[in-house]
Design an enzyme around this catalytic site. Structure first.
Site, mmCIF file in Angstrom:
data_model
loop_
_atom_site.group_PDB
_atom_site.id
_atom_site.type_symbol
_atom_site.label_atom_id
_atom_site.label_comp_id
_atom_site.label_asym_id
_atom_site.label_seq_id
_atom_site.Cartn_x
_atom_site.Cartn_y
_atom_site.Cartn_z
ATOM 1 N N LYS A 7 54.514 63.092 43.100
ATOM 2 C CA LYS A 7 55.586 62.214 42.627
ATOM 3 C C LYS A 7 55.077 60.779 42.519
ATOM 4 O O LYS A 7 54.347 60.306 43.400
ATOM 5 C CB LYS A 7 56.754 62.303 43.618
ATOM 6 N N SER A 19 65.498 62.813 42.721
ATOM 7 C CA SER A 19 64.572 61.966 41.993
ATOM 8 C C SER A 19 63.211 62.600 41.743
ATOM 9 O O SER A 19 62.401 62.045 40.996
ATOM 10 C CB SER A 19 64.381 60.649 42.762
ATOM 11 N N SER A 54 66.631 64.697 46.996
ATOM 12 C CA SER A 54 65.705 64.479 45.888
ATOM 13 C C SER A 54 64.569 65.484 45.772
ATOM 14 O O SER A 54 63.869 65.504 44.760
ATOM 15 C CB SER A 54 65.116 63.070 45.969
#
Length: 478
Positions: free
Chosen positions: A80, A155, A179
């Site tokens: 990420k 996210s 997330s």
């Protein structure tokens, strides 16, 4: 070569060790798939293709020399873009950090590389990670591989999309309010939100400090629970750059050990309705465990709905206080989703020291009450979210005549994930079923703090019974 991208990470590592495939073949297959599918998905945002190929070549040479190989040797992973990977951009989806390049690896990245993993690149996120969908002004929108008109979640949406579509074998996300788990649920893959401190959050932006430290974690995402476990074991361990660090040793928990754990399940929390298909998925998971000899009974902890209050203060209102100075005067550089969130929080009274203290105390009292109830039910099964993956821009949904909202104060679609950030439990997600529209529906397996191994052992049983099916895109040949 395209078939290589459909293997599990565990199988890839086994076949590299057995010299059945090479690290170079694996990386080339994934790079080709990224080149073909990433324009549709917009999952990867920063890559060093030549550096990745050099790493793959070095991994292959080590295998040829007969060096001792790590458990992830040659396996292509993604990270990420809020986590430091040396030489790659770590911008957290905001123009305010545009061009920020990591100068060193986060500890978890260094550990993955030491285990033999090859990092393909970093993946897309919403601005400052503050959304359950993935879009920003730097790189634009990430699309679900199940339906390009829907979000893969947020996210860690770029991670979920990349893994579900076969662009990456496994990866790392972060989770302060669902997330990791919401994108796993939306995208039909597996994920683990560990207990804070079990996997070091050092090198993550924003930092997990102050009221965020008990909430925010980093953790593995993959297509199988076995791969999640493999990633978790490679990353876990105390790092003293993480304020929540604790030297908890890794353990092996067998399926027989896991059967000794009584499992409680609930289809809804009594406040936020879920779709009928979500209820069916939770019941199916409970039935599957029963068939494997588990003691599974209906049980709904009564403290959960109250946990949203401290989460809203410690994540939402404190988050606004942190972000406010960063974005002040940069309104033109803010994505509308972030503006919407900040505006929603901004309608509430200013946060006082008493508010924060009361929220923190309430959080700890609720945590103690939940842990007391979990003495009888060490594992919980429940929804991840009230809905499956939504269309880009949707903000409310009607379930049984009741409106559930994206930023709802009374009925928040994502509260089922937020509860366990507020209370600090590890929680895994396993894909179990599909909606009427063919969208994946995952189930959440929740354990007690520091008991990731037990949580994963139960999740592995469900993964064997249901598990990753993959979107049509995953099964397409070039």
């Amino acid at each position: 070569m395209s078939d290589l991208t459909r293997l599990s990470a565990s199988t890839m590592a086994q076949q590299v060790r057995a010299r059945k495939i090479s690290s170079v073949e694996l990386i080339d297959a994934h790079l080709a798939r990224i080149e073909r599918l990433n324009p549709q998905l917009n999952a990867f945002v920063s890559m060093d293709v030549e550096g990745t190929r050099r790493a793959a070549q070095a991994a292959e040479e080590a295998a040829m020399r007969g060096d001792e190989l790590g458990p992830l040797h040659g396996v292509p992973v993604s990270i990420k873009s809020s986590i430091d990977v040396v030489g790659l951009r770590c911008e957290a989806g905001t123009k305010i950090r545009a061009g920020n390049v990591a100068q060193q690896d986060a500890p978890l990245v260094a550990r993955l590389k030491a285990a033999g993993a090859v990092v393909l690149g970093t993946t897309n996120v919403p601005e400052f990670l503050m959304a359950w969908e993935t879009d920003n002004l730097l790189y634009g929108r990430t699309n679900s591989p199940w339906d390009l008109e829907r979000t893969p979640g947020g996210s860690s949406g770029g991670e979920a999309a990349a893994i579900a579509a076969g662009l990456s074998a496994a990866g790392v996300g972060s989770d302060g309010g669902g997330s990791i788990r919401v994108p796993a649920h939306f995208s039909g893959i597996c994920g683990l939100k560990p207990t804070p401190g079990r996997v070091p959050a050092t090198g993550h932006f924003p930092e997990s400090l102050g009221p965020f430290a008990p909430l925010g974690v980093v953790g593995p995402m993959a297509r199988t629970i076995e791969d999640v476990r493999l990633m978790f074991e490679a990353m876990a361990g105390a790092d003293w750059g993480d304020t929540s660090a604790a030297p908890v040793p890794l353990r092996r928990v067998s399926e027989n050990d896991a059967r000794e754990l009584r499992v409680g399940y609930f289809e809804d929390d009594g406040c936020v309705p879920v779709t009928d298909e979500t209820r069916v998925a939770v019941r199916a998971a409970a039935d599957a465990l029963r068939q494997q000899g588990f003691d599974v009974v209906p049980f709904r902890p009564d403290v959960l709905p109250q946990a949203r209050r401290p989460w809203n203060v410690m994540f939402g209102r404190c988050g606004q206080m942190v972000l406010g100075p960063l974005v002040a005067g940069r309104e033109a550089d803010q994505h509308p989703i972030l503006k919407e969130l900040l505006a929603s929080i901004g309608t509430r009274p200013p946060l006082t020291a008493a508010d924060l203290l009361n929220a923190w105390l309430e959080r700890d009292v609720l945590r103690l009450q939940l842990l007391a109830q979990m003495r009888q039910f060490p594992v919980l099964l429940c929804p991840v979210c009230a809905i499956p993956a939504f269309r880009h821009g949707e903000r409310r949904w009607t379930i049984g005549g009741t409106t559930v909202e994206y930023l709802g104060r009374e009925r928040d679609a994502f509260s089922y994930a937020e509860y366990f950030n507020a209370l600090g439990n590890p929680a895994a997600v396993v894909p179990v079923s599909r909606s009427a529209e063919g969208l994946p529906i995952g189930v959440q397996v929740v354990g007690r703090p520091w008991e990731e191994e037990e949580t994963l052992a139960v999740a592995a049983v469900l993964d064997r019974a249901f598990g990753f099916q993959g979107p049509p895109m995953f099964h397409e040949s070039p």
